[in-house]
Design a protein around this motif. Sequence first.
Motif, mmCIF file in Angstrom:
data_model
loop_
_atom_site.group_PDB
_atom_site.id
_atom_site.type_symbol
_atom_site.label_atom_id
_atom_site.label_comp_id
_atom_site.label_asym_id
_atom_site.label_seq_id
_atom_site.Cartn_x
_atom_site.Cartn_y
_atom_site.Cartn_z
ATOM 1 N N LYS A 1 1.432 8.516 13.349
ATOM 2 C CA LYS A 1 1.578 8.522 11.888
ATOM 3 C C LYS A 1 2.418 9.724 11.488
ATOM 4 O O LYS A 1 1.950 10.863 11.516
ATOM 5 N N ARG B 1 -9.338 7.244 6.324
ATOM 6 C CA ARG B 1 -9.218 8.680 6.637
ATOM 7 C C ARG B 1 -10.405 9.166 7.479
ATOM 8 O O ARG B 1 -11.114 10.106 7.104
ATOM 9 N N VAL C 1 -1.908 16.092 5.869
ATOM 10 C CA VAL C 1 -1.979 14.720 5.367
ATOM 11 C C VAL C 1 -3.305 14.647 4.611
ATOM 12 O O VAL C 1 -4.167 15.499 4.843
ATOM 13 N N THR C 2 -3.466 13.662 3.725
ATOM 14 C CA THR C 2 -4.676 13.626 2.904
ATOM 15 C C THR C 2 -5.928 13.747 3.781
ATOM 16 O O THR C 2 -6.041 12.995 4.739
ATOM 17 N N LEU D 1 -5.723 1.768 5.590
ATOM 18 C CA LEU D 1 -5.677 3.148 6.062
ATOM 19 C C LEU D 1 -7.018 3.801 5.773
ATOM 20 O O LEU D 1 -7.456 3.869 4.630
ATOM 21 N N GLY E 1 -6.267 4.191 1.858
ATOM 22 C CA GLY E 1 -5.513 5.349 1.397
ATOM 23 C C GLY E 1 -5.887 5.632 -0.053
ATOM 24 O O GLY E 1 -7.059 5.568 -0.426
ATOM 25 N N GLN F 1 2.303 3.639 -3.051
ATOM 26 C CA GLN F 1 1.608 4.943 -3.107
ATOM 27 C C GLN F 1 2.649 6.068 -3.085
ATOM 28 O O GLN F 1 2.503 7.092 -3.739
ATOM 29 N N ARG G 1 0.832 -1.204 0.000
ATOM 30 C CA ARG G 1 0.000 0.000 0.000
ATOM 31 C C ARG G 1 0.874 1.265 0.000
ATOM 32 O O ARG G 1 1.122 1.866 -1.030
HETATM 33 C C1 3PY Z 1 -3.427 8.618 2.585
HETATM 34 O O1 3PY Z 1 -4.362 9.134 3.205
HETATM 35 O O2 3PY Z 1 -3.576 8.088 1.481
HETATM 36 C C2 3PY Z 1 -2.105 8.612 3.165
HETATM 37 O O3 3PY Z 1 -1.247 7.857 2.788
HETATM 38 C C3 3PY Z 1 -1.869 9.556 4.224
HETATM 39 O O4 3PY Z 1 -0.598 9.452 4.715
#
Ligand code: 3PY
Length: 643
Positions: free
Chosen positions: A292, A196, A455-456, A194, A161, A127, A123
Amino acid sequence: PFLLTLLTNETFIKGECWTTFIDDTPSLFQMISSQNRATKLLNYLGDLVVNGSSIKGQAGFPKLDTDAQIPLIHDPKTGEVIDVDNAAPPSGWRQVLLKEGPEEFARQVRKFQGTLITDTTWRDAHQSLLATRVRTIDLLNIAPTTAHALSGAFSLECWGGATFDVAMRFLYEDPWQRLRQLRKIVPNIPFQMLLRGANGVAYSSLPDNAIDHFVAQAKETGVDIFRVFDALNDLDQLKVGMDAVKKAGGVVEATICYSGDMLTPGKKYNLEYYLEVADKIVAMGTHFLGIKDMAGTLKPKAAELLVGSIRAKYPDLPIHVHTHDSAGTGVASMTAAAKAGADVVDAASNSMSGMTSQPSISAILASLEGEVSTGLNPELVREVDNYWGAMRLLYSCFEADLKGPDPEVYQHEIPGGQLTNLLFQAQQLGLGAKWVATKENYKIANQLLGDIVKVTPTSKVVGDLAQFMVTNNLSKEDVVNLAGELDFPDSVLDFMEGLMGTPYGGFPEPLRTKMLGNKRAKLTERPGLNLPPVQFNAIKEELYSKYGTSITENDIASYVMYPKVFEDFRKLLHKYGDLSILPTRFFLKPPRIGEEISVDIEQGKTLIIKLLAIGEINHTTGFREVFFELNGEMRSVNIEDKT
Ligand code: 3PY
Ligand code: ZN
């Protein structure tokens, strides 16, 4: 051949039993279906041959021009080659989880004398290094070997993610199918994703019931451990994700996002701040606490201090640390975290590690050798990596080509994945010279937005504002003075509206008021409280009517998360069929005349395809006929020449 089979079928000739014909002759209809699939595949290959690759972000062709070899791994005791395709993999931490449940699993991990490893190769590593472009087929090919070689790992981070939308958007594959297929091959190592928080795997908040539905699907399809974060460390937003995981029966790893270098005096995000966030997360109830470090600004000393302080306060709390190696200190920081009491640290397969990715797994094992046990065998880890060395060549056309560590990360604080992305974009746009300006403006944009955790999706907000400033030649003062007139990117307005939660210390004023003007209202509570719940029944009906009743709950979850991306993906699926079965070399690069492609369309059924010739363009229609040999028979497809 289908028509011939049909016309010579006795039942068909006699015109008998039409109603039972389909049931009685399934092989005939399987044949139609596989011929249909083969034709669709030939259409994709034909299009690739005539028009080149349509994969966004691809620069050039793979450097690997042969099939990647699956490395042989050896039994550490006997030295014999392990038959990974037939021997069951050793039991691992997933067996503990399945037998004992999340609480006891967390307790046993905490009791483990040492520090376990999460392998992020499937992952975050790709990415961060390869624009998230690694395809399912290349994960499936190495999955049996990985299940054996890394059987002692805490987890494989393999989903969530950016992988979710990139799979559909750029790889034309179904992310759920990836998860299901990998799960079948790896029954012993926990799968980690992951999430969010209230944004799910999207870029702003969704209704709470959408998060619940998505997480329940993810758990059911194969995710065990959910690393849940909120990009602003907004605990109300984080709680939405945590609650969804608890309801689904998953392992909750609620996470603090670490931003900037807390050792620098005067930083907004300092040790005190992080300990306060940790206290609140613990009070909400979590199986693991994640830390993180998305940009790689957690220096070894900070790792020791942060992990050590949380460990002292919460001796029983399992701690899992994630980092990026952008500044080059990843191995040292993870070693420091392990020695300060972290139960799990993240690393990536060596060929997929370093720089904006996670630090090298073998380097971490070597650093901890003799002091901290990890449950992994360094030889097996090394053997698997031979595969990833080849993958780096296969996916070379997505490399950002970063050449070394970027110590400036302590100043610009750009997350790993975004750093390569921005650099890649700058190169592709021929704006290499603007790269320095982009980084500089990223710092300024962050200050303008109130020094937020990046971060995203908030890192995208800062990046979009920075690029907007570079493109329009705007200074910090220009943004402040012209805020009411400028046409800011949507992400910036979404953030200012409050659609990503509330930043620590509040929104920057008067900039927020000026930017929003009367275009948008200011949210005063978390967005999910105002978003109308998703009407799942209505969506199901809509998708059934568009795509038929084969639509699944997974499809519904994809649609709710990314409606347009899902619909575009379905169109491609209709046109080309399931492309995830096509070897990557031929997904990205047209075959040469006479080159043989072998595609396993289903178990025991292989298509052998050979490109024979490309016809002249028909000037009336603008199409070309492309000739193939398919399992020994000549076939042709008509392709519009768009070049
Ligand atoms: C995501 O949210 O895709 C991330 O990798 C954040 O670090
Ligand atoms: Zn990361």
